[in-house]
Motif scaffolding. Structure first.
Motif, PDB file in Angstrom:
ATOM      1  N   ASN A 169      -5.980  11.395 -10.178  1.00  0.00           N
ATOM      2  CA  ASN A 169      -6.288  10.522 -11.322  1.00  0.00           C
ATOM      3  C   ASN A 169      -5.706   9.131 -11.000  1.00  0.00           C
ATOM      4  OD1 ASN A 169      -3.540  10.753 -11.777  1.00  0.00           O
ATOM      5  ND2 ASN A 169      -3.752  12.127 -13.519  1.00  0.00           N
ATOM      6  N   PRO A 170      -5.991   8.126 -11.842  1.00  0.00           N
ATOM      7  CA  PRO A 170      -5.466   6.790 -11.557  1.00  0.00           C
ATOM      8  C   PRO A 170      -3.936   6.740 -11.550  1.00  0.00           C
ATOM      9  CG  PRO A 170      -7.309   6.680 -13.094  1.00  0.00           C
ATOM     10  CD  PRO A 170      -6.958   8.122 -12.954  1.00  0.00           C
ATOM     11  N   LEU A 171      -3.305   7.514 -12.416  1.00  0.00           N
ATOM     12  CA  LEU A 171      -1.839   7.515 -12.467  1.00  0.00           C
ATOM     13  C   LEU A 171      -1.234   8.004 -11.149  1.00  0.00           C
ATOM     14  CD1 LEU A 171       0.792   7.198 -14.140  1.00  0.00           C
ATOM     15  CD2 LEU A 171       0.432   9.548 -14.950  1.00  0.00           C
ATOM     16  N   SER A 172      -1.832   9.032 -10.585  1.00  0.00           N
ATOM     17  CA  SER A 172      -1.284   9.537  -9.314  1.00  0.00           C
ATOM     18  C   SER A 172      -1.506   8.525  -8.192  1.00  0.00           C
ATOM     19  CB  SER A 172      -1.841  10.918  -8.965  1.00  0.00           C
ATOM     20  OG  SER A 172      -3.229  10.885  -8.778  1.00  0.00           O
ATOM     21  N   ALA A 173      -2.520   7.672  -8.306  1.00  0.00           N
ATOM     22  CA  ALA A 173      -2.712   6.609  -7.306  1.00  0.00           C
ATOM     23  C   ALA A 173      -1.523   5.643  -7.343  1.00  0.00           C
ATOM     24  CB  ALA A 173      -4.017   5.867  -7.565  1.00  0.00           C
ATOM     25  N   LYS A 174      -1.008   5.387  -8.553  1.00  0.00           N
ATOM     26  CA  LYS A 174       0.160   4.503  -8.669  1.00  0.00           C
ATOM     27  C   LYS A 174       1.381   5.143  -8.000  1.00  0.00           C
ATOM     28  CE  LYS A 174       0.763   2.252 -12.712  1.00  0.00           C
ATOM     29  NZ  LYS A 174       0.436   0.825 -12.607  1.00  0.00           N
ATOM     30  N   ILE A 228       1.313   7.303  -5.525  1.00  0.00           N
ATOM     31  CA  ILE A 228       1.091   7.266  -4.061  1.00  0.00           C
ATOM     32  C   ILE A 228       1.489   5.896  -3.518  1.00  0.00           C
ATOM     33  CG2 ILE A 228      -0.738   7.261  -2.296  1.00  0.00           C
ATOM     34  CD1 ILE A 228      -2.177   9.424  -4.108  1.00  0.00           C
ATOM     35  N   GLU A 229       1.108   4.868  -4.229  1.00  0.00           N
ATOM     36  CA  GLU A 229       1.467   3.510  -3.780  1.00  0.00           C
ATOM     37  C   GLU A 229       2.987   3.320  -3.814  1.00  0.00           C
ATOM     38  OE1 GLU A 229      -0.679   0.265  -5.571  1.00  0.00           O
ATOM     39  OE2 GLU A 229       0.835  -1.183  -4.960  1.00  0.00           O
ATOM     40  N   GLU A 230       3.584   3.746  -4.928  1.00  0.00           N
ATOM     41  CA  GLU A 230       5.024   3.539  -5.061  1.00  0.00           C
ATOM     42  C   GLU A 230       5.817   4.271  -3.981  1.00  0.00           C
ATOM     43  OE1 GLU A 230       8.152   4.946  -8.021  1.00  0.00           O
ATOM     44  OE2 GLU A 230       7.032   3.409  -9.136  1.00  0.00           O
ATOM     45  N   LYS A 231       5.300   5.401  -3.537  1.00  0.00           N
ATOM     46  CA  LYS A 231       6.014   6.194  -2.525  1.00  0.00           C
ATOM     47  C   LYS A 231       5.802   5.661  -1.108  1.00  0.00           C
ATOM     48  CE  LYS A 231       7.900   9.202  -5.287  1.00  0.00           C
ATOM     49  NZ  LYS A 231       9.349   9.237  -5.480  1.00  0.00           N
ATOM     50  N   GLY A 232       5.022   4.600  -0.977  1.00  0.00           N
ATOM     51  CA  GLY A 232       4.931   3.943   0.330  1.00  0.00           C
ATOM     52  C   GLY A 232       3.827   4.409   1.253  1.00  0.00           C
ATOM     53  N   PHE A 233       2.830   5.101   0.710  1.00  0.00           N
ATOM     54  CA  PHE A 233       1.711   5.519   1.562  1.00  0.00           C
ATOM     55  C   PHE A 233       0.781   4.334   1.824  1.00  0.00           C
ATOM     56  CE2 PHE A 233       3.446   9.424   0.011  1.00  0.00           C
ATOM     57  CZ  PHE A 233       3.362  10.250   1.123  1.00  0.00           C
ATOM     58  N   GLU A 234      -0.092   4.501   2.804  1.00  0.00           N
ATOM     59  CA  GLU A 234      -0.937   3.376   3.231  1.00  0.00           C
ATOM     60  C   GLU A 234      -2.269   3.328   2.496  1.00  0.00           C
ATOM     61  OE1 GLU A 234       0.507   5.564   5.563  1.00  0.00           O
ATOM     62  OE2 GLU A 234       2.203   4.189   5.813  1.00  0.00           O
ATOM     63  N   GLY A 235      -2.652   4.405   1.839  1.00  0.00           N
ATOM     64  CA  GLY A 235      -3.939   4.397   1.148  1.00  0.00           C
ATOM     65  C   GLY A 235      -4.076   5.596   0.235  1.00  0.00           C
ATOM     66  N   LEU A 292      -5.926  -0.531  10.286  1.00  0.00           N
ATOM     67  CA  LEU A 292      -6.572   0.389  11.229  1.00  0.00           C
ATOM     68  C   LEU A 292      -6.477  -0.143  12.648  1.00  0.00           C
ATOM     69  CD1 LEU A 292      -9.836   1.677   9.537  1.00  0.00           C
ATOM     70  CD2 LEU A 292      -7.926   3.038  10.401  1.00  0.00           C
ATOM     71  N   ALA A 293      -6.607  -1.461  12.767  1.00  0.00           N
ATOM     72  CA  ALA A 293      -6.562  -2.087  14.098  1.00  0.00           C
ATOM     73  C   ALA A 293      -5.163  -1.978  14.710  1.00  0.00           C
ATOM     74  CB  ALA A 293      -6.995  -3.541  14.004  1.00  0.00           C
ATOM     75  N   SER A 294      -4.146  -1.758  13.857  1.00  0.00           N
ATOM     76  CA  SER A 294      -2.773  -1.677  14.363  1.00  0.00           C
ATOM     77  C   SER A 294      -2.550  -0.409  15.183  1.00  0.00           C
ATOM     78  CB  SER A 294      -1.779  -1.675  13.190  1.00  0.00           C
ATOM     79  OG  SER A 294      -1.766  -0.391  12.583  1.00  0.00           O
ATOM     80  N   GLY A 295      -3.427   0.588  14.991  1.00  0.00           N
ATOM     81  CA  GLY A 295      -3.276   1.841  15.741  1.00  0.00           C
ATOM     82  C   GLY A 295      -2.268   2.802  15.122  1.00  0.00           C
ATOM     83  N   ARG A 296      -1.603   2.360  14.052  1.00  0.00           N
ATOM     84  CA  ARG A 296      -0.637   3.195  13.352  1.00  0.00           C
ATOM     85  C   ARG A 296      -1.386   4.279  12.561  1.00  0.00           C
ATOM     86  NH1 ARG A 296       3.023   1.929   8.924  1.00  0.00           N
ATOM     87  NH2 ARG A 296       1.510   0.477   8.064  1.00  0.00           N
ATOM     88  N   LEU A 297      -0.785   5.460  12.406  1.00  0.00           N
ATOM     89  CA  LEU A 297      -1.423   6.512  11.607  1.00  0.00           C
ATOM     90  C   LEU A 297      -1.308   6.165  10.120  1.00  0.00           C
ATOM     91  CD1 LEU A 297      -2.689   9.407  11.389  1.00  0.00           C
ATOM     92  CD2 LEU A 297      -0.338  10.240  11.159  1.00  0.00           C
ATOM     93  N   LEU A 298      -2.433   6.106   9.425  1.00  0.00           N
ATOM     94  CA  LEU A 298      -2.435   5.764   8.001  1.00  0.00           C
ATOM     95  C   LEU A 298      -2.554   7.041   7.175  1.00  0.00           C
ATOM     96  CD1 LEU A 298      -4.904   2.707   8.164  1.00  0.00           C
ATOM     97  CD2 LEU A 298      -2.431   2.759   8.591  1.00  0.00           C
ATOM     98  N   ARG A 299      -1.669   7.189   6.203  1.00  0.00           N
ATOM     99  CA  ARG A 299      -1.616   8.424   5.395  1.00  0.00           C
ATOM    100  C   ARG A 299      -2.258   8.196   4.026  1.00  0.00           C
ATOM    101  NH1 ARG A 299       4.512   8.395   5.107  1.00  0.00           N
ATOM    102  NH2 ARG A 299       3.832   6.256   4.709  1.00  0.00           N
ATOM    103  N   PHE A 300      -3.275   8.998   3.714  1.00  0.00           N
ATOM    104  CA  PHE A 300      -4.025   8.851   2.463  1.00  0.00           C
ATOM    105  C   PHE A 300      -3.975  10.150   1.645  1.00  0.00           C
ATOM    106  CE2 PHE A 300      -7.153   5.099   2.764  1.00  0.00           C
ATOM    107  CZ  PHE A 300      -6.444   4.442   3.753  1.00  0.00           C
ATOM    108  N   PRO A 301      -2.950  10.336   0.799  1.00  0.00           N
ATOM    109  CA  PRO A 301      -2.989  11.496  -0.107  1.00  0.00           C
ATOM    110  C   PRO A 301      -4.127  11.323  -1.134  1.00  0.00           C
ATOM    111  CG  PRO A 301      -0.763  10.574   0.062  1.00  0.00           C
ATOM    112  CD  PRO A 301      -1.704   9.574   0.679  1.00  0.00           C
TER     113      PRO A 301
END
Ligand code: MIC
Ligand code: MG
Length: 297
Positions: free
Chosen positions: A32-37, A39-46, A19-28
């Motif tokens: 469910n827990p599987l979709s969280a995996k 999201i991570e694999e696709k390179g999102f920030e949160g 957050l301190a970097s000032g970059r826009l963080l994308r949080f889809p």
């Protein structure tokens, strides 16, 4: 294998640093827990954990029916599956300031990196529907103060959401956002902004990160990440999007099954068995088993 090796404390610290970097963080929104995996694999920030999705998953509308226990249990299941920070929708905090304090500690124990508490009256409504009401500034401030005081990890992000824009206009939203920051909010979620200029105005008024809610079929246009970054937004959520995509696909598949008597035509649209196993890291479990069974003294 199993859960993320990154501790909740480390995820929170990393979230603060990002957050301190000032970059826009994308949080889809992970439905469910599987979709969280995924999201991570696709390179999102949160990963965002949406109240609307949690209710919908239970077959319920988003009108304050879910309990803290349900939200905390689902948050833990999702947060532990990813090394990304998870931001959870804590609605109104489930009651009065004392309840808000308990909500914060319970969600902290569930391993989330941050949470947002809104200023709607109980029972709350979806922020993009008409007919919602907000509490007065004093009550909203007390909720946030209780939340900020309750956390044990200073890196747990307490975000204040204000729904007042749709009721009293932009000036009221800016005034409320400032008061919530003074009360200890680490970030602001201005709900149901009409256009980019409104996001920009909130951004200019406060000194903390600002979130944009890019929910479909709502009151805000779906701005691109570069449009949002250009006006200084720090976090963007797509809260219900993956559920909408998945349910759209499910409905089309069921219609095809009814019409065609088999799912043959739908197989190309499906995630393959191999891809699912890859996402689940099936191979690591096999390797674990093999090492257990071939172990000799
Ligand atoms: C962000 C939100 O609070 C959610 O629960 O995901 C909802 C999203 C929605 O209903 O589209 C909201 O904006 O109120
Ligand atoms: Mg919500």
């Amino acid at each position: 294998m199993l859960y993320s090796n990154v501790s909740a404390a480390d995820k929170r610290a990393a979230f603060r640093a990002e957050l301190a970097s000032g970059r826009l963080l994308r949080f889809p929104g992970a439905f469910n827990p599987l979709s969280a995996k995924l999201i991570e694999e696709k390179g999102f920030e949160g990963v965002y954990i949406s109240g609307a999705v949690l209710s919908a998953e239970l077959g319920l509308p988003d009108i304050g029916l879910t309990t803290l226990t349900e939200v905390a249990a689902r948050s833990q299941q999702i947060a532990r599956m990813t090394s990304l920070p998870a931001l959870v929708d804590a609605d109104t905090g489930f009651g009065e300031p004392m309840n808000v304090a308990r909500t914060v500690q319970t969600l902290e124990d569930a391993g989330v990196a941050g949470l947002h508490i809104e200023d709607q009256v109980n029972p709350k409504r979806c922020g993009h529907l008409d007919g919602k009401s907000v509490v007065d500034a004093d009550t909203a401030v007390k909720r946030i103060r209780a939340a900020a005081d309750a956390r044990r990890d200073p890196n747990l992000l307490i975000m204040a959401r204000t729904d007042i824009r749709a009721i009293d206009g932009l000036a009221a939203a800016i005034d409320r956002a400032k008061r919530l920051v003074d009360a200890g909010a680490d970030a602001i979620f201005p709900e149901a902004m009409r256009d980019l200029a409104e996001f920009e105005a909130v951004r200019a008024a406060v000194d903390v990160p600002v979130l944009a809610n890019m929910t479909e079929f709502g009151k805000s246009e779906l701005f691109s990440t570069s449009q949002l970054a250009d006006v200084g937004i720090n976090i963007v959520i797509y809260p219900v999007s993956l559920l909408r995509l998945a349910m759209g696909a499910a409905e089309r598949g069921l219609d095809a099954l009814v019409a065609e008597g088999s799912l043959n035509s739908q197989v190309p649209a499906m995630q393959t068995r191999a891809r699912l196993y890859e996402l689940l890291d099936y191979e690591a479990y096999n390797a674990f088993d093999t090492s257990v069974y071939t172990f000799t003294l």
